[in-house]
Design a protein around this motif. Sequence first.
Motif, short mmCIF file in Angstrom:
data_model
loop_
_atom_site.label_atom_id
_atom_site.label_comp_id
_atom_site.label_asym_id
_atom_site.label_seq_id
_atom_site.Cartn_x
_atom_site.Cartn_y
_atom_site.Cartn_z
N ARG A 185 -0.33 6.47 6.95
CA ARG A 185 0.00 6.11 5.58
C ARG A 185 -1.11 5.34 4.87
O ARG A 185 -1.07 5.15 3.66
CB ARG A 185 1.29 5.28 5.55
CG ARG A 185 2.51 6.02 6.09
CD ARG A 185 3.80 5.24 5.85
NE ARG A 185 4.03 5.07 4.43
CZ ARG A 185 3.93 3.91 3.80
NH1 ARG A 185 3.59 2.81 4.46
NH2 ARG A 185 4.14 3.84 2.49
N ALA A 186 -2.12 4.92 5.61
CA ALA A 186 -3.22 4.14 5.04
C ALA A 186 -4.25 5.05 4.37
O ALA A 186 -4.31 6.25 4.64
CB ALA A 186 -3.88 3.31 6.13
N PRO A 187 -5.09 4.48 3.50
CA PRO A 187 -6.19 5.27 2.91
C PRO A 187 -7.05 5.87 4.02
O PRO A 187 -7.37 5.20 5.00
CB PRO A 187 -6.97 4.21 2.12
CG PRO A 187 -5.94 3.18 1.76
CD PRO A 187 -5.02 3.11 2.95
N GLY A 188 -7.38 7.14 3.86
CA GLY A 188 -8.14 7.82 4.88
C GLY A 188 -7.28 8.47 5.93
O GLY A 188 -7.78 9.16 6.83
N GLY A 189 -5.96 8.28 5.83
CA GLY A 189 -5.03 8.88 6.77
C GLY A 189 -4.55 10.24 6.27
O GLY A 189 -5.35 11.09 5.89
N ALA B 255 1.23 9.45 3.02
CA ALA B 255 1.02 8.35 2.09
C ALA B 255 1.87 8.49 0.82
O ALA B 255 2.18 7.49 0.16
CB ALA B 255 -0.47 8.27 1.71
N GLN B 256 2.23 9.72 0.49
CA GLN B 256 2.98 9.97 -0.74
C GLN B 256 4.49 9.83 -0.57
O GLN B 256 5.22 9.81 -1.57
CB GLN B 256 2.66 11.38 -1.26
CG GLN B 256 1.24 11.56 -1.75
CD GLN B 256 0.95 13.00 -2.14
OE1 GLN B 256 1.72 13.90 -1.82
NE2 GLN B 256 -0.16 13.22 -2.83
N PHE C 115 8.96 4.78 9.99
CA PHE C 115 8.36 5.22 8.72
C PHE C 115 8.98 4.47 7.55
O PHE C 115 8.26 3.94 6.68
CB PHE C 115 8.56 6.72 8.55
CG PHE C 115 7.55 7.36 7.64
CD1 PHE C 115 6.56 8.19 8.15
CD2 PHE C 115 7.59 7.15 6.28
CE1 PHE C 115 5.62 8.78 7.30
CE2 PHE C 115 6.66 7.74 5.43
CZ PHE C 115 5.67 8.56 5.94
N HIS C 116 10.31 4.41 7.51
CA HIS C 116 10.98 3.69 6.41
C HIS C 116 10.60 2.21 6.45
O HIS C 116 10.41 1.58 5.39
CB HIS C 116 12.49 3.86 6.52
CG HIS C 116 12.99 5.19 6.04
ND1 HIS C 116 13.20 5.47 4.72
CD2 HIS C 116 13.30 6.32 6.73
CE1 HIS C 116 13.64 6.72 4.59
NE2 HIS C 116 13.70 7.25 5.79
N THR C 117 10.52 1.66 7.65
CA THR C 117 10.15 0.25 7.77
C THR C 117 8.72 0.01 7.30
O THR C 117 8.43 -1.01 6.65
CB THR C 117 10.29 -0.21 9.23
OG1 THR C 117 11.63 0.00 9.67
CG2 THR C 117 9.95 -1.69 9.37
N SER C 118 7.83 0.96 7.58
CA SER C 118 6.44 0.83 7.14
C SER C 118 6.34 0.79 5.62
O SER C 118 5.54 0.03 5.06
CB SER C 118 5.63 2.01 7.69
OG SER C 118 4.28 1.95 7.27
N GLU D 235 7.34 -2.64 4.69
CA GLU D 235 6.32 -3.61 5.11
C GLU D 235 5.17 -3.63 4.10
O GLU D 235 4.67 -4.70 3.73
CB GLU D 235 5.80 -3.26 6.50
CG GLU D 235 4.84 -4.31 7.08
CD GLU D 235 4.46 -4.03 8.51
OE1 GLU D 235 3.67 -4.81 9.07
OE2 GLU D 235 4.94 -3.02 9.07
N ASP D 236 4.76 -2.45 3.64
CA ASP D 236 3.70 -2.37 2.64
C ASP D 236 4.12 -3.05 1.34
O ASP D 236 3.27 -3.59 0.61
CB ASP D 236 3.33 -0.92 2.35
CG ASP D 236 2.54 -0.29 3.49
OD1 ASP D 236 2.11 -1.04 4.39
OD2 ASP D 236 2.37 0.95 3.49
N ALA D 237 5.42 -3.01 1.06
CA ALA D 237 5.93 -3.64 -0.17
C ALA D 237 6.14 -5.14 0.02
O ALA D 237 6.50 -5.85 -0.93
CB ALA D 237 7.24 -2.98 -0.58
N GLY D 238 5.92 -5.63 1.25
CA GLY D 238 6.05 -7.05 1.52
C GLY D 238 7.48 -7.52 1.71
O GLY D 238 7.77 -8.72 1.56
#
Length: 265
Positions: A23-27, A32-33, A75-78, A81-84
């Motif tokens: 999900r990170a840039p370059g992944g 990521a979408q 995946f849902h947790t990630s 997590e990205d949203a803090g």
Amino acid sequence: MVDFTLKDHYTVQDLVDIVRVLRAPGGCQWDAQQTHESIRRNFLEEAYEVAEAIDQNSTEHLQEELGDVLLQVVFHTSIEEDAGHFHLDDVADGVCKKLIFRHPHVFGDVTVSSTGEILANWEELKKKEKGQATQADAVDAVARSLPALWRAEKVQKKAAKVGFDWDSVDGAVDKLSEELDEVKEAISGHGDPAEELGDLLFAAVNVSRFLKVDPEDALQAACDKFAARFRRVEEEVTAQGKQMEEMSLSELDAIWNAIKHPDTH
């Protein structure tokens, strides 16, 4: 090439790391979408595939499908997590606290003498935990995303806990017959067919509940039975050198009945 070490055996933490990389840039652009909404159906489908593996009594298949469900959880947790908002340990913390709270006979000083008492305590603790002040709150809390037959069954069980129920299956069967009559009336122009069909299905679930039959399993079995008989009808028609489209409904029905009641033909 991303910074990730390949292994012979991976752990749950490795899965968390892989999803983070994807999900990170370059992944992976697709990963990521994705949002909770875009992969919501995926989660449901994976859960049903776990159920299928259980039905097949396949340990290997079950392991694979549980992995797919675990991926959905991670995946849902990630995304969150990205949203803090929270991470996987927070998810684990929440369910651990829930299990401890709902098992006071194991982690506390409550004494129980049967599984019935355990389940009764569980329901009361669940209501307290979720702030459900009334039984109507408990009924409203039954997830609308459940398959409708299961939702109907759970709603009925919640109502039955306070005595809002038939004394026996006879009352449920009578209600089923009554609802069928109302469907017939609606078809003739006196009522809403969709509403009356819903009431009929709801009443059928009530009967299944009294008979301790899972309504979803019963309908699945009926689908399987229909599919198997339909195949045999088609095979019989083919054996006669014909096609189903060429035959009348009465001719097809005669073949169907011969297959359904072979001893009478």
